[in-house]
Design a protein around this motif. Structure first.
Motif, PDB file in Angstrom:
ATOM      1  N   VAL A  50      -3.363 -23.228 -44.143  1.00  0.00           N
ATOM      2  CA  VAL A  50      -3.414 -24.479 -43.382  1.00  0.00           C
ATOM      3  C   VAL A  50      -3.501 -24.175 -41.890  1.00  0.00           C
ATOM      4  CG1 VAL A  50      -2.065 -26.526 -42.734  1.00  0.00           C
ATOM      5  CG2 VAL A  50      -2.220 -25.842 -45.143  1.00  0.00           C
ATOM      6  N   GLU A  51      -2.682 -23.241 -41.420  1.00  0.00           N
ATOM      7  CA  GLU A  51      -2.684 -22.874 -40.001  1.00  0.00           C
ATOM      8  C   GLU A  51      -4.017 -22.245 -39.591  1.00  0.00           C
ATOM      9  OE1 GLU A  51       0.771 -20.388 -39.612  1.00  0.00           O
ATOM     10  OE2 GLU A  51       2.142 -22.069 -39.953  1.00  0.00           O
ATOM     11  N   ALA A  52      -4.578 -21.389 -40.442  1.00  0.00           N
ATOM     12  CA  ALA A  52      -5.862 -20.757 -40.129  1.00  0.00           C
ATOM     13  C   ALA A  52      -6.967 -21.804 -40.054  1.00  0.00           C
ATOM     14  CB  ALA A  52      -6.197 -19.699 -41.175  1.00  0.00           C
ATOM     15  N   ALA A  53      -6.969 -22.734 -40.987  1.00  0.00           N
ATOM     16  CA  ALA A  53      -7.983 -23.795 -40.970  1.00  0.00           C
ATOM     17  C   ALA A  53      -7.862 -24.602 -39.676  1.00  0.00           C
ATOM     18  CB  ALA A  53      -7.825 -24.693 -42.189  1.00  0.00           C
ATOM     19  N   ARG A  54      -6.625 -24.930 -39.287  1.00  0.00           N
ATOM     20  CA  ARG A  54      -6.412 -25.692 -38.061  1.00  0.00           C
ATOM     21  C   ARG A  54      -6.960 -24.927 -36.860  1.00  0.00           C
ATOM     22  NH1 ARG A  54      -0.996 -25.644 -37.418  1.00  0.00           N
ATOM     23  NH2 ARG A  54      -0.768 -26.998 -39.208  1.00  0.00           N
ATOM     24  N   GLU A  55      -6.678 -23.619 -36.788  1.00  0.00           N
ATOM     25  CA  GLU A  55      -7.162 -22.799 -35.673  1.00  0.00           C
ATOM     26  C   GLU A  55      -8.685 -22.743 -35.631  1.00  0.00           C
ATOM     27  OE1 GLU A  55      -5.349 -18.942 -35.798  1.00  0.00           O
ATOM     28  OE2 GLU A  55      -3.327 -19.768 -35.657  1.00  0.00           O
ATOM     29  N   LEU A  56      -9.315 -22.811 -36.798  1.00  0.00           N
ATOM     30  CA  LEU A  56     -10.776 -22.768 -36.880  1.00  0.00           C
ATOM     31  C   LEU A  56     -11.409 -24.145 -36.717  1.00  0.00           C
ATOM     32  CD1 LEU A  56     -11.087 -20.282 -39.852  1.00  0.00           C
ATOM     33  CD2 LEU A  56     -11.668 -19.824 -37.454  1.00  0.00           C
ATOM     34  N   GLY A  57     -10.584 -25.179 -36.622  1.00  0.00           N
ATOM     35  CA  GLY A  57     -11.098 -26.534 -36.495  1.00  0.00           C
ATOM     36  C   GLY A  57     -11.661 -27.074 -37.792  1.00  0.00           C
ATOM     37  N   VAL A  58     -11.144 -26.588 -38.923  1.00  0.00           N
ATOM     38  CA  VAL A  58     -11.619 -26.994 -40.243  1.00  0.00           C
ATOM     39  C   VAL A  58     -10.568 -27.888 -40.886  1.00  0.00           C
ATOM     40  CG1 VAL A  58     -12.223 -26.156 -42.548  1.00  0.00           C
ATOM     41  CG2 VAL A  58     -12.927 -24.863 -40.521  1.00  0.00           C
ATOM     42  N   ASP A  59     -11.025 -29.007 -41.464  1.00  0.00           N
ATOM     43  CA  ASP A  59     -10.102 -29.846 -42.225  1.00  0.00           C
ATOM     44  C   ASP A  59      -9.749 -29.114 -43.506  1.00  0.00           C
ATOM     45  OD1 ASP A  59     -10.122 -31.966 -40.411  1.00  0.00           O
ATOM     46  OD2 ASP A  59     -11.871 -32.903 -41.365  1.00  0.00           O
ATOM     47  N   THR A  61      -9.167 -29.386 -46.752  1.00  0.00           N
ATOM     48  CA  THR A  61      -9.338 -30.269 -47.897  1.00  0.00           C
ATOM     49  C   THR A  61      -9.134 -29.497 -49.194  1.00  0.00           C
ATOM     50  OG1 THR A  61     -11.687 -29.758 -48.059  1.00  0.00           O
ATOM     51  CG2 THR A  61     -11.068 -31.618 -46.625  1.00  0.00           C
ATOM     52  N   GLU A  62      -9.111 -30.222 -50.317  1.00  0.00           N
ATOM     53  CA  GLU A  62      -9.004 -29.555 -51.612  1.00  0.00           C
ATOM     54  C   GLU A  62     -10.189 -28.625 -51.849  1.00  0.00           C
ATOM     55  OE1 GLU A  62      -8.108 -31.999 -55.002  1.00  0.00           O
ATOM     56  OE2 GLU A  62      -6.734 -33.245 -53.828  1.00  0.00           O
ATOM     57  N   GLU A  63     -11.365 -29.006 -51.349  1.00  0.00           N
ATOM     58  CA  GLU A  63     -12.553 -28.175 -51.510  1.00  0.00           C
ATOM     59  C   GLU A  63     -12.421 -26.867 -50.724  1.00  0.00           C
ATOM     60  OE1 GLU A  63     -12.725 -31.459 -50.640  1.00  0.00           O
ATOM     61  OE2 GLU A  63     -13.460 -32.258 -52.551  1.00  0.00           O
ATOM     62  N   VAL A  64     -11.897 -26.954 -49.514  1.00  0.00           N
ATOM     63  CA  VAL A  64     -11.677 -25.753 -48.696  1.00  0.00           C
ATOM     64  C   VAL A  64     -10.622 -24.870 -49.357  1.00  0.00           C
ATOM     65  CG1 VAL A  64     -10.786 -24.915 -46.478  1.00  0.00           C
ATOM     66  CG2 VAL A  64     -12.423 -26.814 -46.532  1.00  0.00           C
ATOM     67  N   GLN A  65      -9.559 -25.477 -49.844  1.00  0.00           N
ATOM     68  CA  GLN A  65      -8.514 -24.731 -50.532  1.00  0.00           C
ATOM     69  C   GLN A  65      -9.087 -23.999 -51.743  1.00  0.00           C
ATOM     70  OE1 GLN A  65      -5.614 -27.058 -52.690  1.00  0.00           O
ATOM     71  NE2 GLN A  65      -4.034 -25.519 -52.343  1.00  0.00           N
ATOM     72  N   GLN A  66      -9.887 -24.679 -52.558  1.00  0.00           N
ATOM     73  CA  GLN A  66     -10.466 -24.059 -53.754  1.00  0.00           C
ATOM     74  C   GLN A  66     -11.442 -22.948 -53.388  1.00  0.00           C
ATOM     75  OE1 GLN A  66      -9.489 -24.751 -57.027  1.00  0.00           O
ATOM     76  NE2 GLN A  66     -10.530 -22.802 -57.241  1.00  0.00           N
ATOM     77  N   ALA A  67     -12.238 -23.163 -52.349  1.00  0.00           N
ATOM     78  CA  ALA A  67     -13.184 -22.131 -51.914  1.00  0.00           C
ATOM     79  C   ALA A  67     -12.435 -20.879 -51.468  1.00  0.00           C
ATOM     80  CB  ALA A  67     -14.063 -22.666 -50.779  1.00  0.00           C
TER      81      ALA A  67
END
Length: 84
Positions: A50-59, A61-67
């Motif tokens: 979650v923190e890495a996604a936030r730093e990258l400006g990425v939401d 989502t469940e799709e990002v989590q699954q990927a």
């Protein structure tokens, strides 16, 4: 100093831990402590994602989590580890 305890394992695992500890110039106890401190729990891994996604400006989502989970499963498969 924490209270000593014991962990039941097979002789094979105990012997492997003994060799690994000796190769590192440490004890089995210290080796296990290092492993336990180094490995993240599922909740810790999720929080870091979650923190890495936030730093990258990425939401996140469940799709990002699954990927992300799929990518790590592929990495582990190529390393000979268990896939998630």
């Amino acid at each position: 100093m924490s209270k000593p305890t014991s962990i039941k394992t097979s002789e094979e695992v105990r012997d492997r831990l003994r060799v690994l500890a000796a190769e590192r110039g440490t004890t089995i106890t210290e080796l296990l402590e290092e492993l336990a401190a180094r490995e993240l729990t599922a909740a810790e891994r999720e929080q870091r994602a979650v923190e890495a996604a936030r730093e990258l400006g990425v939401d996140y989502t469940e799709e990002v989590q699954q990927a992300g989970q799929d990518a790590w499963a592929r990495v582990r498969a190529h390393q000979g580890g268990a896939a998630a």
